[in-house]
Design a protein around this motif. Structure first.
Motif, PDB file in Angstrom:
ATOM      1  N   GLY A  58       0.802  -1.233   0.000  1.00 28.14           N
ATOM      2  CA  GLY A  58       0.000   0.000   0.000  1.00 28.14           C
ATOM      3  C   GLY A  58       0.826   1.270   0.000  1.00 28.14           C
ATOM      4  O   GLY A  58       0.293   2.354  -0.204  1.00 28.14           O
ATOM      5  N   LEU A  59       2.148   1.165   0.221  1.00 24.79           N
ATOM      6  CA  LEU A  59       3.000   2.353   0.228  1.00 24.79           C
ATOM      7  C   LEU A  59       3.940   2.336  -0.968  1.00 24.79           C
ATOM      8  O   LEU A  59       4.361   1.280  -1.424  1.00 24.79           O
ATOM      9  CB  LEU A  59       3.847   2.420   1.506  1.00 24.79           C
ATOM     10  CG  LEU A  59       3.127   2.500   2.836  1.00 24.79           C
ATOM     11  CD1 LEU A  59       4.136   2.705   3.971  1.00 24.79           C
ATOM     12  CD2 LEU A  59       2.091   3.608   2.843  1.00 24.79           C
ATOM     13  N   VAL A  67       9.159  11.029  -0.827  1.00 20.15           N
ATOM     14  CA  VAL A  67       8.023  10.814   0.072  1.00 20.15           C
ATOM     15  C   VAL A  67       7.541   9.372  -0.076  1.00 20.15           C
ATOM     16  O   VAL A  67       7.199   8.938  -1.169  1.00 20.15           O
ATOM     17  CB  VAL A  67       6.874  11.809  -0.219  1.00 20.15           C
ATOM     18  CG1 VAL A  67       5.666  11.499   0.659  1.00 20.15           C
ATOM     19  CG2 VAL A  67       7.344  13.237   0.001  1.00 20.15           C
ATOM     20  N   LEU A  68       7.556   8.661   1.054  1.00 18.93           N
ATOM     21  CA  LEU A  68       6.994   7.315   1.128  1.00 18.93           C
ATOM     22  C   LEU A  68       5.570   7.495   1.627  1.00 18.93           C
ATOM     23  O   LEU A  68       5.365   7.986   2.740  1.00 18.93           O
ATOM     24  CB  LEU A  68       7.801   6.452   2.107  1.00 18.93           C
ATOM     25  CG  LEU A  68       7.306   5.018   2.325  1.00 18.93           C
ATOM     26  CD1 LEU A  68       7.478   4.190   1.057  1.00 18.93           C
ATOM     27  CD2 LEU A  68       8.061   4.377   3.484  1.00 18.93           C
ATOM     28  N   SER A  69       4.598   7.162   0.779  1.00 23.69           N
ATOM     29  CA  SER A  69       3.219   7.461   1.171  1.00 23.69           C
ATOM     30  C   SER A  69       2.250   6.449   0.600  1.00 23.69           C
ATOM     31  O   SER A  69       2.589   5.654  -0.267  1.00 23.69           O
ATOM     32  CB  SER A  69       2.842   8.873   0.714  1.00 23.69           C
ATOM     33  OG  SER A  69       2.889   8.953  -0.702  1.00 23.69           O
ATOM     34  N   GLY A  70       1.022   6.538   1.121  1.00 22.64           N
ATOM     35  CA  GLY A  70      -0.042   5.653   0.688  1.00 22.64           C
ATOM     36  C   GLY A  70      -0.877   5.233   1.879  1.00 22.64           C
ATOM     37  O   GLY A  70      -0.871   5.895   2.925  1.00 22.64           O
ATOM     38  N   THR A  71      -1.583   4.123   1.708  1.00 24.95           N
ATOM     39  CA  THR A  71      -2.437   3.581   2.753  1.00 24.95           C
ATOM     40  C   THR A  71      -2.049   2.128   2.978  1.00 24.95           C
ATOM     41  O   THR A  71      -2.286   1.278   2.111  1.00 24.95           O
ATOM     42  CB  THR A  71      -3.922   3.681   2.327  1.00 24.95           C
ATOM     43  OG1 THR A  71      -4.218   5.052   2.044  1.00 24.95           O
ATOM     44  CG2 THR A  71      -4.838   3.187   3.429  1.00 24.95           C
ATOM     45  N   PRO A  72      -1.396   1.839   4.116  1.00 26.62           N
ATOM     46  CA  PRO A  72      -0.989   0.450   4.362  1.00 26.62           C
ATOM     47  C   PRO A  72      -2.193  -0.492   4.346  1.00 26.62           C
ATOM     48  O   PRO A  72      -3.266  -0.145   4.849  1.00 26.62           O
ATOM     49  CB  PRO A  72      -0.368   0.497   5.756  1.00 26.62           C
ATOM     50  CG  PRO A  72      -0.014   1.928   5.991  1.00 26.62           C
ATOM     51  CD  PRO A  72      -1.017   2.721   5.216  1.00 26.62           C
TER      52      PRO A  72
END
Length: 186
Positions: A58-59, A67-72
């Motif tokens: 999800g990341l 930027v390390l991002s998202g929704t785990p």
């Protein structure tokens, strides 16, 4: 006569070594937005490009913004390695930095539904959270049905209701993550 002397010289130009911040990563939670920015310094002062080895479901890492991002999407502890480069041949090779990210399970509140209440008759319902960091839960209620009181530390809704209503119970864990559940008291 004229005296002449010659000597071959070798000059080595190097940039400062790269460093990468932060030193550790914040935890995440399943279905919760996550964002972590990495910052490289040193070398030729950039621009830097970033890379990741390993993954967190999800990341994703943006290689230019770092930027390390998202929704785990899955709870676990994940090990990732972040690399950084300024593209300069004069910067010493950067040893990628190892990180660990803990992704907690989503916070759920039980029970899923609550029993009906009789007007003016004492009612008591305990709400219990699970998931997240697993500890230190505190509770809040959106709008307490008339006649009832809510205990934020124990999660108990009690008293003689004068009428029913809909409300939301939210639980916050010791890490600051929250989960919520909607209820209707009939």
């Amino acid at each position: 006569g004229t005296n002449k002397a010659s000597q071959n010289l070798s000059v080595t130009v190097t940039n400062p070594s790269l460093t990468l911040a932060p030193s550790s990563l914040a935890a995440g939670i399943v279905n919760g937005a996550y964002s972590q920015t990495f910052t490289a310094t040193g070398g030729n002062n950039g621009p830097y490009t970033y890379s990741i080895t390993g993954s967190v479901p999800g990341l994703s890492l943006n290689s230019s913004t770092a930027v390390l991002s998202g929704t785990p999407t899955a709870a676990n502890t994940y090990n990732v390695t972040i690399g950084a480069s300024d593209g300069s041949q004069f910067t010493p090779a950067f040893t990628p930095k190892n990180y660990s990210i803990t992704v907690y399970p989503a916070i759920t509140i039980s029970p899923a539904t609550i029993p009906t209440a009789d007007p003016q008759v004492n009612y008591s319902q305990t709400f219990t959270a699970s998931g997240g960091s697993g500890s230190g839960y505190t509770y809040s209620i959106g709008a307490t049905p008339p006649g009832l009181t809510f205990n934020a530390s124990t999660g108990v809704l009690s008293g003689p209701p004068s009428s029913g209503g809909s409300f939301t119970i939210t639980a916050r864990d010791s890490a600051g993550f929250t989960g919520a559940q909607n209820y209707t008291l009939a």
